[in-house]
Design a protein around this motif. Sequence first.
Motif, mmCIF file in Angstrom:
data_model
loop_
_atom_site.group_PDB
_atom_site.id
_atom_site.type_symbol
_atom_site.label_atom_id
_atom_site.label_comp_id
_atom_site.label_asym_id
_atom_site.label_seq_id
_atom_site.Cartn_x
_atom_site.Cartn_y
_atom_site.Cartn_z
ATOM 1 N N UNK A 1 25.574 38.456 0.343
ATOM 2 C CA UNK A 1 25.386 37.231 1.120
ATOM 3 C C UNK A 1 23.910 37.025 1.418
ATOM 4 N N UNK A 2 23.391 35.899 0.977
ATOM 5 C CA UNK A 2 21.979 35.584 1.078
ATOM 6 C C UNK A 2 21.529 34.976 -0.232
ATOM 7 N N UNK A 3 20.253 34.845 -0.452
ATOM 8 C CA UNK A 3 19.737 34.268 -1.697
ATOM 9 C C UNK A 3 19.790 35.335 -2.791
ATOM 10 N N UNK A 4 20.921 35.419 -3.457
ATOM 11 C CA UNK A 4 21.150 36.505 -4.418
ATOM 12 C C UNK A 4 21.831 35.989 -5.667
ATOM 13 N N UNK A 5 21.671 36.729 -6.753
ATOM 14 C CA UNK A 5 22.308 36.379 -8.021
ATOM 15 C C UNK A 5 22.507 37.638 -8.850
ATOM 16 N N UNK B 1 14.166 42.792 4.333
ATOM 17 C CA UNK B 1 13.521 41.517 4.039
ATOM 18 C C UNK B 1 12.541 41.676 2.876
ATOM 19 N N UNK B 2 12.544 40.701 1.950
ATOM 20 C CA UNK B 2 11.706 40.802 0.759
ATOM 21 C C UNK B 2 10.537 39.821 0.784
ATOM 22 N N UNK B 3 10.159 39.373 1.962
ATOM 23 C CA UNK B 3 9.091 38.389 2.124
ATOM 24 C C UNK B 3 9.369 37.188 1.220
ATOM 25 N N UNK B 4 8.373 36.705 0.503
ATOM 26 C CA UNK B 4 8.587 35.575 -0.400
ATOM 27 C C UNK B 4 8.800 36.041 -1.833
ATOM 28 N N UNK B 5 9.088 37.323 -1.999
ATOM 29 C CA UNK B 5 9.193 37.889 -3.331
ATOM 30 C C UNK B 5 10.662 38.047 -3.731
ATOM 31 N N UNK C 1 16.326 37.446 -2.509
ATOM 32 C CA UNK C 1 15.165 37.119 -1.677
ATOM 33 C C UNK C 1 15.601 37.120 -0.217
ATOM 34 N N UNK C 2 14.631 37.354 0.667
ATOM 35 C CA UNK C 2 14.917 37.383 2.105
ATOM 36 C C UNK C 2 15.916 38.498 2.426
ATOM 37 N N UNK C 3 16.598 38.375 3.563
ATOM 38 C CA UNK C 3 17.628 39.339 3.931
ATOM 39 C C UNK C 3 18.926 39.031 3.199
ATOM 40 N N UNK C 4 19.594 40.048 2.708
ATOM 41 C CA UNK C 4 20.932 39.874 2.141
ATOM 42 C C UNK C 4 21.830 40.987 2.662
ATOM 43 N N UNK C 5 23.124 40.696 2.703
ATOM 44 C CA UNK C 5 24.111 41.677 3.155
ATOM 45 C C UNK C 5 25.102 41.933 2.034
#
Length: 635
Positions: free
Chosen positions: A93-97, A133-137, A116-120
Amino acid sequence: MKKLLLSLVAFMATMGAFAQDGWEKSFTPVSDAKELSGVHVAQSGDGSVYASSTYNQAFTFAGKSVKNDDAMTSAVIVKYDKTGAEQWAVTIYGKAEVTAMISTADGTLYAAGTYKDNVTFTDAEGMGPVVAYSEDYTYGFVMKVDANGSIKKVEVLAVEPDPDLLESGLYYPEGLYCTPNAIKLNDDRVYVAASYNANVPSLGWQAAYLNVFDFMYMENRSKGVFSLSADNLADPKSELTVQSTERISYDQCYPEALNFDFDDKGNVCFAFVGFGNLTLATPNSSKNFNFETTDDESGMKEHALVGGAINGTDINANIYHAEKNDGEAIPYSIVGMYAQDGVIYLGGTAYGNFWFDSSVTNAFTYAYVTAIDMSTSAAKWSKANESESQAVIMNVMGENVFLATDKAIIHMEAATGKSETGTTIVADASDCGDYAAVVIVNDSKVTVNSRTVIEEKEEEGLIEIPQSQGREYDDFARAELVEGEDYNTYTVNADLTIAIKMMDVDVEGCDYVLVRFAEPVAAGWKIAFWNSQELVDIPAGETEFKYEFANDPLGHCDVVDGILPQICMMTFFGGYEKPLVAKVVGIYKHKIGGEDAIEKINVASQKANGKYFQNGQVFILKNGVKYNMAGQRIK
């Protein structure tokens, strides 16, 4: 008649038209087709299937709600068992693929992807880690999930900017990434190919950069392969990297595509496309490649293909050259690479001149497949699309090669490259053991198809008996016959209708006759091999029917002087649904091959009394004693 029994191309081209050995299921994870990506499939050896996609809305799977309260485009992996029953869902859950998946024979799943960002990460029981957190990376990850949907481990591939360039004040990092794109298993390790443009500390990878007129630094592209322990995703090791020869260069040089596999000795085989001055490095050695670039404003560059293998400190590489092109489009890809039986199969997308056929000079992107003989490094055959297209996936199954493009599915014979094209657009395909699965996308819906793969068994000594309806023998009605390249189709709508009838078949030196079907046979077909014309049932659901002369079901084999009286398949009275259809791949007689085979027949012959056929002669067995047809005892 060519035998590509239940070939995957037919499988892909007839989605939904399944026989008894397949299923089709769908789920709708997004509200808008534009949000759907990361669609992949992994087939397990136990028949279970895993499918991944992005999702931005709640949906129900296996009786549970897969929630998405924020409508965030996240990632999900679902599992079906071998019957198509929904099992569980795992979410990121989050910006993931998810970018690649593979499963083992026991149903263990390895998935690679980005976030990217936080994911669960949440497994089937609602448990899982929150990743930092992955910052903007864009960070990469590799995840291990057991057959029950429990997340065993997530290994994060964090990226960071080069500290020395940051200190220079001429570097402004943005869009840094490490993106896995292929995953495979070998021995006790998981191997992953990835693209990156920043340092990846856990792998010891350092990025390459472009010096722009001593005014600023920009990230250059690099590619590599790394491995992890399959047990716990620990012990990360860099296997190879490909990047600009000068880590900080004034000329833009980088690899555009990379894929890998393993030869029969377990060595890593690689293939990459790139331009300029590049270096392939392993932990033990390195090798430089220099490809021609025009030093003017035209920007003409050679985009060469390099293929080879790594054996300890040795890097064996072959360069496949092509004429330079303007480089306006950078479409090159290697979506699939398989090393099998001394041949490397490559499939992907190219542009301009084709490495294996100088007559191909397309001014557009096109899909290709080639088979390279590993002993000579020469192409056995190559195929390049004549129209604009992009490769999606390539899959090799036994003697068949399949390339899915954004336009069609192309099937090739592995030995010759002979091809045929279907119209289904496939997002991904996978096979393991006796099963194969594909996943397709239709608007916002993800559809998973799985079926049992029935590959033709190459049995030594099988000789095909030409199929005939034997209309010259009697006046019975005959089935409707449609001859095909892979099988003949017989359709019957009435009783006492003959599909196949061959008389006086020469079976000298043979021990059985085998009938093969392209799909499980329906109930109602009868068959006979003897003079009495007594019929026996072909069991419904079978794909083969074997008549062993030494084990005659009616106890009266009539083979005399090596002649089988008949092979007759027909309907009798009832016991079937109209229309009754049989797809017959072939009818074969099996030539006895050596003393061991003869001995097996002799042993089988002792199991029953009565008349039987052995080694081209007819005998009578009474209480374990053999007699010839004249009543003389045989020792």
